[in-house]
Design an enzyme around this catalytic site. Structure first.
Site, PDB file in Angstrom:
ATOM      1  N   LYS A  67     -26.109  65.151 -93.967  1.00  0.00           N
ATOM      2  CA  LYS A  67     -25.669  66.376 -93.470  1.00  0.00           C
ATOM      3  C   LYS A  67     -26.361  66.693 -91.886  1.00  0.00           C
ATOM      4  O   LYS A  67     -26.486  67.712 -91.693  1.00  0.00           O
ATOM      5  CB  LYS A  67     -26.083  67.471 -94.348  1.00  0.00           C
ATOM      6  CG  LYS A  67     -25.432  67.489 -95.600  1.00  0.00           C
ATOM      7  CD  LYS A  67     -24.041  67.612 -95.555  1.00  0.00           C
ATOM      8  CE  LYS A  67     -23.443  66.277 -96.280  1.00  0.00           C
ATOM      9  NZ  LYS A  67     -22.000  66.328 -95.792  1.00  0.00           N
ATOM     10  N   THR A  70     -23.559  62.886 -89.386  1.00  0.00           N
ATOM     11  CA  THR A  70     -23.054  61.640 -89.603  1.00  0.00           C
ATOM     12  C   THR A  70     -21.689  61.284 -89.285  1.00  0.00           C
ATOM     13  O   THR A  70     -21.163  60.183 -88.563  1.00  0.00           O
ATOM     14  CB  THR A  70     -23.260  60.810 -91.253  1.00  0.00           C
ATOM     15  OG1 THR A  70     -24.558  61.682 -91.602  1.00  0.00           O
ATOM     16  CG2 THR A  70     -23.371  59.597 -91.210  1.00  0.00           C
ATOM     17  N   THR A  71     -20.856  62.131 -89.794  1.00  0.00           N
ATOM     18  CA  THR A  71     -19.159  62.057 -89.550  1.00  0.00           C
ATOM     19  C   THR A  71     -18.894  62.148 -88.095  1.00  0.00           C
ATOM     20  O   THR A  71     -18.318  61.276 -87.583  1.00  0.00           O
ATOM     21  CB  THR A  71     -18.489  62.926 -90.254  1.00  0.00           C
ATOM     22  OG1 THR A  71     -19.293  63.504 -91.621  1.00  0.00           O
ATOM     23  CG2 THR A  71     -17.182  63.098 -90.508  1.00  0.00           C
ATOM     24  N   HIS A 130     -28.477  55.771 -95.015  1.00  0.00           N
ATOM     25  CA  HIS A 130     -29.325  57.087 -95.128  1.00  0.00           C
ATOM     26  C   HIS A 130     -30.786  56.520 -95.298  1.00  0.00           C
ATOM     27  O   HIS A 130     -31.440  57.453 -95.340  1.00  0.00           O
ATOM     28  CB  HIS A 130     -28.828  58.054 -95.958  1.00  0.00           C
ATOM     29  CG  HIS A 130     -27.608  58.877 -95.724  1.00  0.00           C
ATOM     30  ND1 HIS A 130     -27.212  59.422 -94.429  1.00  0.00           N
ATOM     31  CD2 HIS A 130     -26.463  59.166 -96.642  1.00  0.00           C
ATOM     32  CE1 HIS A 130     -26.251  60.077 -94.676  1.00  0.00           C
ATOM     33  NE2 HIS A 130     -25.671  59.846 -95.815  1.00  0.00           N
ATOM     34  N   SER A 160     -26.421  73.222 -94.992  1.00  0.00           N
ATOM     35  CA  SER A 160     -25.155  72.290 -94.967  1.00  0.00           C
ATOM     36  C   SER A 160     -25.086  71.495 -96.192  1.00  0.00           C
ATOM     37  O   SER A 160     -24.069  71.477 -96.923  1.00  0.00           O
ATOM     38  CB  SER A 160     -25.252  71.362 -93.845  1.00  0.00           C
ATOM     39  OG  SER A 160     -23.896  70.347 -93.766  1.00  0.00           O
ATOM     40  N   ARG A 282     -17.402  71.531 -92.246  1.00  0.00           N
ATOM     41  CA  ARG A 282     -17.448  73.068 -92.746  1.00  0.00           C
ATOM     42  C   ARG A 282     -17.499  73.986 -91.395  1.00  0.00           C
ATOM     43  O   ARG A 282     -16.389  74.362 -91.258  1.00  0.00           O
ATOM     44  CB  ARG A 282     -18.740  73.258 -93.503  1.00  0.00           C
ATOM     45  CG  ARG A 282     -19.014  74.519 -94.431  1.00  0.00           C
ATOM     46  CD  ARG A 282     -20.287  74.324 -95.048  1.00  0.00           C
ATOM     47  NE  ARG A 282     -21.426  74.451 -94.123  1.00  0.00           N
ATOM     48  CZ  ARG A 282     -21.971  75.479 -93.707  1.00  0.00           C
ATOM     49  NH1 ARG A 282     -21.668  76.700 -94.086  1.00  0.00           N
ATOM     50  NH2 ARG A 282     -22.899  75.388 -92.806  1.00  0.00           N
ATOM     51  N   GLY A 284     -19.760  73.190 -88.396  1.00  0.00           N
ATOM     52  CA  GLY A 284     -20.175  72.440 -87.462  1.00  0.00           C
ATOM     53  C   GLY A 284     -20.859  73.419 -86.300  1.00  0.00           C
ATOM     54  O   GLY A 284     -20.653  73.203 -84.991  1.00  0.00           O
TER      55      GLY A 284
HETATM   56  P1  A3P Z   1     -22.024  72.274 -91.490  1.00  0.00           P
HETATM   57  O1  A3P Z   1     -22.099  72.183 -92.913  1.00  0.00           O
HETATM   58  O2  A3P Z   1     -23.206  72.898 -90.908  1.00  0.00           O
HETATM   59  O3  A3P Z   1     -20.907  72.680 -90.863  1.00  0.00           O
HETATM   60  P2  A3P Z   1     -22.614  64.701 -92.338  1.00  0.00           P
HETATM   61  O4  A3P Z   1     -21.562  64.319 -91.531  1.00  0.00           O
HETATM   62  O5  A3P Z   1     -23.775  64.179 -92.118  1.00  0.00           O
HETATM   63  O6  A3P Z   1     -22.179  64.767 -93.835  1.00  0.00           O
HETATM   64  O7  A3P Z   1     -22.768  66.297 -91.822  1.00  0.00           O
HETATM   65  C1  A3P Z   1     -21.824  67.340 -91.865  1.00  0.00           C
HETATM   66  C2  A3P Z   1     -22.124  68.370 -90.824  1.00  0.00           C
HETATM   67  O8  A3P Z   1     -21.766  68.045 -89.487  1.00  0.00           O
HETATM   68  C3  A3P Z   1     -21.404  69.469 -91.484  1.00  0.00           C
HETATM   69  O9  A3P Z   1     -22.247  70.714 -90.889  1.00  0.00           O
HETATM   70  C4  A3P Z   1     -20.107  69.330 -90.438  1.00  0.00           C
HETATM   71  O10 A3P Z   1     -19.308  70.513 -90.646  1.00  0.00           O
HETATM   72  C5  A3P Z   1     -20.588  68.841 -89.356  1.00  0.00           C
HETATM   73  N1  A3P Z   1     -19.531  68.168 -88.472  1.00  0.00           N
HETATM   74  C6  A3P Z   1     -18.695  67.289 -88.978  1.00  0.00           C
HETATM   75  N2  A3P Z   1     -17.872  66.776 -88.015  1.00  0.00           N
HETATM   76  C7  A3P Z   1     -18.544  67.202 -86.750  1.00  0.00           C
HETATM   77  C8  A3P Z   1     -18.116  67.152 -85.436  1.00  0.00           C
HETATM   78  N3  A3P Z   1     -17.207  66.495 -85.236  1.00  0.00           N
HETATM   79  N4  A3P Z   1     -18.803  67.905 -84.674  1.00  0.00           N
HETATM   80  C9  A3P Z   1     -19.704  68.662 -85.045  1.00  0.00           C
HETATM   81  N5  A3P Z   1     -20.345  68.917 -86.249  1.00  0.00           N
HETATM   82  C10 A3P Z   1     -19.688  68.254 -87.133  1.00  0.00           C
END
Ligand code: A3P
Length: 316
Positions: A67, A70-71, A130, A160, A282, A284
């Protein structure tokens, strides 16, 4: 028993059962292994990754605390590294989730014995984990492969994660944020405590700046252009002056932006083996914790961070 648990050998089952464990709200139990907390279903993949993975010097490992973005990091790195193969109009990210293009090596490849995936990845192989730095396979540390680490303000990371798991569980009666916060403050967090995770990579990045690039989600949000350049330099695919002048960096930043990625059909309706792609998008935003944590909760976590990060110089 989950598939991951069933695949464990008898010795490994005994190993897991010998570890300290606590009941937690995200997984029935978290087990403390090599100093971090882990769910039983992940052990098969992690142990097998640690024992057998052979890094190549050209590999790029994306390491993150869950969270922490990563994505996003996966899409950015994949797009930068493959820009001479695919234009943005033809990017595989338009039809395939970044978690499928850049798989978690431990949880996905080793966890599901998908070894052929390792052979079919493009060069440079972009892999994800991770795991804390101290638990990485030796060949990653000993080879010349590079590690990009991304972390995030623990207040936002916690919020998150709580949303993510609450949606994943789809429980009629989700765990309260107060209960989850209590465990978080005690350091009981999947792959955590977060402070140990962050400090492990922070120290490694100070000692071996050519090997480990340490990034923060908040910094990327503030100046993505600067960090796309930095990431490209670090992974050995710097932008040419011509690309810079043509606005390639801006285009990549827009392509990988939250709004663009979130709205792609693959991320609206697609599903990974274990979770719907849309759950990775969610809000971001930086600072969403202010909408969920009380002042006394944030004060408690600020104090904890002060204590844990203290002399390191790291601040969020
Ligand atoms: P929030 O829940 O605060 O919105 P992970 O990818 O490590 O699982 O982290 C997910 C978090 O990164 C979520 O945060 C998500 O909305 C945010 N996120 C996903 N894609 C993103 C992007 N392209 N740019 C910025 N934040 C992003």
């Amino acid at each position: 028993n989950s598939a991951g648990e069933k695949q464990l050998s008898k010795e490994d089952q005994e190993l897991v059962l010998s570890l300290p464990r606590v009941k937690n709200w995200d997984y029935p139990f978290l087990y403390q292994y090599q100093g971090f907390w882990c769910a039983s279903e992940f052990f098969h993949g992690i142990l097998s990754f640690q024992r057998h993975f052979q890094a190549k010097d050209t590999d790029i490992l994306l390491a993150t605390f869950p969270k922490s973005g990563t994505t996003w990091l996966k899409s950015l790195t994949y797009t930068i590294a493959n820009r001479s193969r695919y234009t943005l109009e033809n990017s595989p990210l338009l039809t395939t989730a970044s978690h499928d293009l850049v798989p978690f090596t431990d949880l996905e490849i080793y966890g599901k014995n998908k070894f052929s995936t390792l052979e079919h990845l493009l060069t440079p192989r972009i892999l994800a984990t991770h795991l804390p730095y101290a638990s990485l396979p030796h060949s990653i540390i000993n080879s010349n492969c590079r590690i990009v680490y991304l972390c995030r303000n623990p207040l936002d990371q916690f919020v998150s994660y709580w949303h993510f798991i609450s949606k994943l569980q789809q429980a009629a009666d989700p765990v309260s944020i107060d209960e989850a916060f209590e465990m978080f403050c005690q350091g009981v967090q999947l792959f955590g405590p977060i402070w140990d995770h962050v400090l492990g990579y922070w120290k490694a990045s100070l000692e071996k700046s050519n090997k480990v690039l340490f990034l923060k989600y908040e910094d990327l949000k503030e100046d993505i252009i600067y960090y796309i350049k930095k990431l490209a330099d670090f992974i050995g695919c710097p932008f040419t002056n011509e690309e810079d002048a043509q606005g390639v960096i801006q285009e990549i930043s827009k392509f990988c932006s939250f709004d663009n990625m979130k709205n792609l059909q693959v991320n609206q309706t697609g599903k990974l083996a274990w979770v719907e792609n849309k759950l990775f998008f969610r809000k971001g935003k930086v600072g969403d914790w202010t909408n969920h944590l009380t002042p006394s909760m944030s004060k408690r976590l600020d104090n904890l961070m002060e204590e844990k990060f203290g002399e390191s110089g790291l601040r969020f």
